[in-house]
Design a protein around this motif. Structure first.
Motif, PDB file in Angstrom:
ATOM      1  N   ASP A  21      11.020   0.110  -0.104  1.00  0.00           N
ATOM      2  CA  ASP A  21       9.813   0.577  -0.814  1.00  0.00           C
ATOM      3  C   ASP A  21       9.067  -0.594  -1.459  1.00  0.00           C
ATOM      4  OD1 ASP A  21      11.617  -0.019  -2.771  1.00  0.00           O
ATOM      5  OD2 ASP A  21      11.417   1.876  -3.867  1.00  0.00           O
ATOM      6  N   SER A  22       9.019  -1.722  -0.740  1.00  0.00           N
ATOM      7  CA  SER A  22       8.340  -2.901  -1.271  1.00  0.00           C
ATOM      8  C   SER A  22       6.845  -2.638  -1.434  1.00  0.00           C
ATOM      9  CB  SER A  22       8.542  -4.101  -0.336  1.00  0.00           C
ATOM     10  OG  SER A  22       7.827  -3.901   0.878  1.00  0.00           O
ATOM     11  N   TYR A  23       6.188  -3.510  -2.199  1.00  0.00           N
ATOM     12  CA  TYR A  23       4.753  -3.352  -2.445  1.00  0.00           C
ATOM     13  C   TYR A  23       3.967  -3.445  -1.133  1.00  0.00           C
ATOM     14  CZ  TYR A  23       0.061  -4.304  -4.255  1.00  0.00           C
ATOM     15  OH  TYR A  23      -1.285  -4.245  -4.512  1.00  0.00           O
ATOM     16  N   ALA A  24       4.340  -4.387  -0.266  1.00  0.00           N
ATOM     17  CA  ALA A  24       3.642  -4.543   1.012  1.00  0.00           C
ATOM     18  C   ALA A  24       3.773  -3.290   1.872  1.00  0.00           C
ATOM     19  CB  ALA A  24       4.184  -5.758   1.757  1.00  0.00           C
ATOM     20  N   ALA A  59       0.998  -0.567   3.279  1.00  0.00           N
ATOM     21  CA  ALA A  59       0.965  -0.173   4.695  1.00  0.00           C
ATOM     22  C   ALA A  59       0.999   1.350   4.839  1.00  0.00           C
ATOM     23  CB  ALA A  59       2.145  -0.803   5.436  1.00  0.00           C
ATOM     24  N   LEU A  60       1.760   2.014   3.970  1.00  0.00           N
ATOM     25  CA  LEU A  60       1.807   3.479   4.002  1.00  0.00           C
ATOM     26  C   LEU A  60       0.426   4.071   3.737  1.00  0.00           C
ATOM     27  CD1 LEU A  60       3.208   6.220   4.095  1.00  0.00           C
ATOM     28  CD2 LEU A  60       3.906   5.873   1.712  1.00  0.00           C
ATOM     29  N   ASN A  61      -0.289   3.507   2.763  1.00  0.00           N
ATOM     30  CA  ASN A  61      -1.644   3.997   2.474  1.00  0.00           C
ATOM     31  C   ASN A  61      -2.533   3.920   3.716  1.00  0.00           C
ATOM     32  OD1 ASN A  61      -0.811   4.286  -0.167  1.00  0.00           O
ATOM     33  ND2 ASN A  61      -1.780   2.401  -0.881  1.00  0.00           N
ATOM     34  N   SER A  64       4.048   5.086  16.861  1.00  0.00           N
ATOM     35  CA  SER A  64       5.393   5.565  16.527  1.00  0.00           C
ATOM     36  C   SER A  64       5.606   5.638  15.019  1.00  0.00           C
ATOM     37  CB  SER A  64       6.448   4.663  17.161  1.00  0.00           C
ATOM     38  OG  SER A  64       6.409   4.768  18.563  1.00  0.00           O
ATOM     39  N   ARG A  65       5.077   4.659  14.293  1.00  0.00           N
ATOM     40  CA  ARG A  65       5.235   4.683  12.836  1.00  0.00           C
ATOM     41  C   ARG A  65       4.482   5.854  12.224  1.00  0.00           C
ATOM     42  NH1 ARG A  65       6.107  -0.807  10.111  1.00  0.00           N
ATOM     43  NH2 ARG A  65       8.166  -0.246  10.858  1.00  0.00           N
ATOM     44  N   GLN A  66       3.272   6.095  12.700  1.00  0.00           N
ATOM     45  CA  GLN A  66       2.515   7.251  12.214  1.00  0.00           C
ATOM     46  C   GLN A  66       3.241   8.553  12.558  1.00  0.00           C
ATOM     47  OE1 GLN A  66      -1.297   6.587  14.052  1.00  0.00           O
ATOM     48  NE2 GLN A  66      -1.513   4.615  13.001  1.00  0.00           N
TER      49      GLN A  66
END
Length: 227
Positions: free
Chosen positions: A187-190, A194-196, A157-159
């Motif tokens: 838009d935290s670093y973690a 995760a987006l990458n 779902s996130r993808q």
């Protein structure tokens, strides 16, 4: 008529077996597990229509289980059944996109009424599928499915949320910050890391279509390039 499938997780064995028996007498197909880790393991096997979660469970608690389930499935109904009834817990439950929250003790008949109300509402609503076409592929956001010719790939779902934003803006840069805020809420670093990772998975999911690629633009964002 299809029997409604329920995944029920609660560490109170005696109470749970009584409720399981009651639900089965009402015609539901119930899979019971005694902790959160087992609920996560059983979810893809059972493919339930409804998940009933206690909050205070050993290992993964109900909130953690719900978060993992929502990663994989945005549509399944989730009810929390808990003796924790304070406002903070209820708000946490609904932040995780739970569909209902019943405070223990409750009458089993109340649970049945809420289940029937939820599912009758779903049946009454005509849900229009959200579909995007790009290159040689068709992406069904409603089912998390990408089809390229005879190839079918299911994504999380996130993808799907990420690909939806990229597909809506095909051949146009979508800022990292916009993706992070829309999909993760910050838009935290973690979340940026995760987006990458999710972009890597999406590239693999689209590998069957040579006419489509997700490009990274340094310090700007991503673009779904078609053609």
């Amino acid at each position: 008529m299809k029997r409604l499938k329920i995944l029920f997780a609660d560490d109170d064995l005696k109470y749970s077996l009584l409720l399981k028996r009651f639900l089965e007498q009402e015609g539901y197909d119930v899979t019971y597990v005694g902790n959160g880790s087992m609920a996560v393991e059983q979810f893809p096997l059972v493919r339930p229509d409804l998940v009933l979660l206690d909050i205070n469970m050993p290992g993964l608690n109900g909130f953690e289980v719900a978060a993992r389930i929502r990663e994989a499935d945005r549509h399944v109904l989730i009810f929390f059944l808990s003796d924790r009834s304070d406002k903070a817990d209820r708000l946490q439950g609904f932040r995780l996109r739970a569909n209902d929250y019943l405070a223990k003790p409750f009458y089993p008949e109340e649970l049945i009424a809420r289940i029937r109300e939820r599912f009758s509402s779903q049946l009454d609503e005509m849900v229009e599928e959200e579909v995007y076409s790009f290159g040689r592929s068709v992406f069904n956001y409603s089912t998390n499915e990408i089809r390229t010719g005879t190839n079918k790939v299911l994504i999380t779902s996130r993808q799907a949320d990420i690909l939806r934003m990229l597909a809506r803006n095909a051949n146009t840069t979508v800022a990292r910050s916009a993706l992070l805020e829309a999909v993760w809420g910050s838009d935290s670093y973690a979340n940026s890391l995760a987006l990458n990772v999710q972009i890597t998975y999406l590239r693999r999911a689209l590998k069957n279509d040579p006419t489509v690629r997700i490009e990274s633009l340094m310090k700007k964002g991503y673009v779904l390039t078609v053609g």
